[in-house]
Design an enzyme around this catalytic site. Structure first.
Site, PDB file in Angstrom:
ATOM      1  N   ASP A   9     -20.353  26.441 -13.167  1.00 34.78           N
ATOM      2  CA  ASP A   9     -21.128  25.549 -12.288  1.00 34.78           C
ATOM      3  C   ASP A   9     -20.580  25.355 -10.865  1.00 34.78           C
ATOM      4  O   ASP A   9     -20.570  24.231 -10.350  1.00 34.78           O
ATOM      5  CB  ASP A   9     -21.290  24.171 -12.964  1.00 34.78           C
ATOM      6  CG  ASP A   9     -22.007  24.241 -14.300  1.00 34.78           C
ATOM      7  OD1 ASP A   9     -22.291  25.361 -14.770  1.00 34.78           O
ATOM      8  OD2 ASP A   9     -22.277  23.181 -14.892  1.00 34.78           O
ATOM      9  N   LYS A  87     -27.916  27.062 -18.035  1.00 35.85           N
ATOM     10  CA  LYS A  87     -27.802  26.069 -19.120  1.00 35.85           C
ATOM     11  C   LYS A  87     -28.373  24.733 -18.668  1.00 35.85           C
ATOM     12  O   LYS A  87     -28.610  24.524 -17.475  1.00 35.85           O
ATOM     13  CB  LYS A  87     -26.335  25.902 -19.522  1.00 35.85           C
ATOM     14  CG  LYS A  87     -25.509  25.369 -18.372  1.00 35.85           C
ATOM     15  CD  LYS A  87     -24.049  25.324 -18.730  1.00 35.85           C
ATOM     16  CE  LYS A  87     -23.244  24.662 -17.650  1.00 35.85           C
ATOM     17  NZ  LYS A  87     -23.675  23.298 -17.286  1.00 35.85           N
ATOM     18  N   CYS A 128     -18.508  19.753 -17.683  1.00 29.21           N
ATOM     19  CA  CYS A 128     -18.891  21.094 -18.143  1.00 29.21           C
ATOM     20  C   CYS A 128     -17.702  22.012 -18.390  1.00 29.21           C
ATOM     21  O   CYS A 128     -17.750  22.848 -19.298  1.00 29.21           O
ATOM     22  CB  CYS A 128     -19.900  21.697 -17.181  1.00 29.21           C
ATOM     23  SG  CYS A 128     -21.489  20.818 -17.285  1.00 29.21           S
TER      24      CYS A 128
HETATM   25  C1  VGL Z   1     -21.967  18.519 -14.844  1.00 18.66           C
HETATM   26  C2  VGL Z   1     -22.508  16.285 -14.776  1.00 18.66           C
HETATM   27  C3  VGL Z   1     -23.834  16.585 -14.953  1.00 18.66           C
HETATM   28  C4  VGL Z   1     -20.911  19.587 -14.751  1.00 18.66           C
HETATM   29  C5  VGL Z   1     -23.294  18.823 -15.041  1.00 18.66           C
HETATM   30  O1  VGL Z   1     -21.237  20.736 -14.378  1.00 18.66           O
HETATM   31  O2  VGL Z   1     -19.741  19.274 -15.040  1.00 18.66           O
HETATM   32  N1  VGL Z   1     -21.578  17.257 -14.727  1.00 18.66           N
HETATM   33  N2  VGL Z   1     -24.200  17.854 -15.081  1.00 18.66           N
END
Ligand code: VGL
Ligand code: ZN
Length: 180
Positions: A9, A87, A128
């Site tokens: 991410d 995802k 994540c």
């Molecule tokens: C994430 C909060 C909400 C992450 C994703 O990638 O860690 N954190 N969505």
């Protein structure tokens, strides 16, 4: 011994100025670019939410599928990525772990490519990255978290310390990029 790097991410919305920007989120990019060549395979994941996701009851709207905020950071060397996972694509769940990707199976990809060692980096440490590393360890991969290539949300100031402790306790190894 084959090893893969999993970049979690590293998207515009998690970098400073983004919808859910984490402090120093962009600082992971040069570290990741520097180490990519040391792996047999490189995999990325992207949060890729529908606009009506229940996930947005907990979080500000971020990484909506197809938006600029959901794109990988422009400085990340994406030409070296062998598999891009999406995802959080279901509007009914969070999809924190890259093992929950819906466009491909991470587990199958790792097995097909005889990868036993998985190095996890990216954003965010306490969500994540943690969920992905814990799934990897549970599935029997030798799992490493690259501690200078991650950054936390830190809703509470010590969430990153707790996350690292939990990952370590559950079998993940903590490693710095220069040790790889
Ligand atoms: C994430 C909060 C909400 C992450 C994703 O990638 O860690 N954190 N969505
Ligand atoms: Zn999300």
């Amino acid at each position: 011994m084959k090893k893969a790097l999993l970049i979690v991410d590293v998207q515009n919305d998690f970098c400073p100025g983004g919808a859910l920007g984490v402090k120093d989120g962009d600082k992971v990019v040069p570290v990741i670019n520097r180490i990519m060549d040391r792996f047999d395979l490189v995999i990325s994941s992207q949060d890729w939410h529908p606009a009506d996701s229940v996930h947005f009851e907990k979080w500000p709207v971020h990484c909506v599928a197809g938006t600029r905020g959901a794109e990988l950071h422009p400085d990340l060397e994406t030409g070296k990525i062998d598999l891009k996972l999406l995802k959080g694509t279901d509007n009914k769940d969070d999809g924190y772990s890259a093992f929950e990707a819906t466009n491909a199976s991470l587990t199958d990809f790792l097995h097909e490519n005889q990868i036993q060692h998985l190095y996890v980096c990216g954003l965010a440490t306490d969500y994540c990255v943690k969920a992905t590393a814990l799934d990897a360890a549970t599935q029997g991969f030798h799992t490493y978290v690259v501690t200078d290539a991650i950054a936390p949300v830190n809703a509470q100031p010590s969430d990153d310390k707790k996350a690292l402790q939990e990952m370590y306790t559950k079998g993940c190894m903590l490693i710095e990029s220069e040790e790889i």
